[in-house]
Design an enzyme around this catalytic site. Sequence first.
Site, short mmCIF file in Angstrom:
data_model
loop_
_atom_site.label_atom_id
_atom_site.label_comp_id
_atom_site.label_asym_id
_atom_site.label_seq_id
_atom_site.Cartn_x
_atom_site.Cartn_y
_atom_site.Cartn_z
N CYS A 27 8.17 -0.09 -1.58
CA CYS A 27 7.08 -1.07 -1.40
C CYS A 27 6.24 -0.69 -0.19
O CYS A 27 6.69 -0.79 0.95
CB CYS A 27 7.71 -2.46 -1.26
SG CYS A 27 6.66 -3.71 -0.52
N CYS A 42 5.59 -3.37 2.44
CA CYS A 42 6.83 -3.65 3.18
C CYS A 42 7.00 -2.63 4.30
O CYS A 42 7.33 -2.99 5.44
CB CYS A 42 8.05 -3.57 2.26
SG CYS A 42 8.03 -4.73 0.89
#
Length: 145
Positions: free
Chosen positions: A71, A74
């Site tokens: 991600c 993230c």
Amino acid sequence: MDTPPPIHVGCAHCGAKNRIAAARLGDHPVCGRCGRELLDGQPVEVTDDTFDAVTAGTDLPVVVDFWAPWCGPCRAMAPQFEQAARQLKGLAVLAKVDSDASPLVSSRLAIRSIPTLVLFRAGKEIKRQAGAVQAAQIVAWVRDA
Ligand SMILES: [Zn+2]
């Protein structure tokens, strides 16, 4: 006159529940079982196995960052989260759950998108927020809880 009650901290490394005198939170307390430092101002890694020990076993607010290695947002938020952990040292525990490696807790909490931050007190969810945020926003969000 009154001594503040001791603070309980669940160890992210071994799951042991530790009792720390409130006045000694800043004195590098270590886990009574495994000897690792408990509140060192760094995010701790939490898994399906240690999640309950840390969130329910810790009297301080626990902020959990649900993330995954693939991600991008993230990964971009990780340094912000680390900075917030330093700023909240002794006031809150910042923890990270890799939602791929620990799918049980992510599904139990119905995490639909990552990154998602969830704030717990005594094991109960207080609030959550989806999407990447800056360190200052994380700190304000926790202080505001
Ligand atoms: Zn430990």
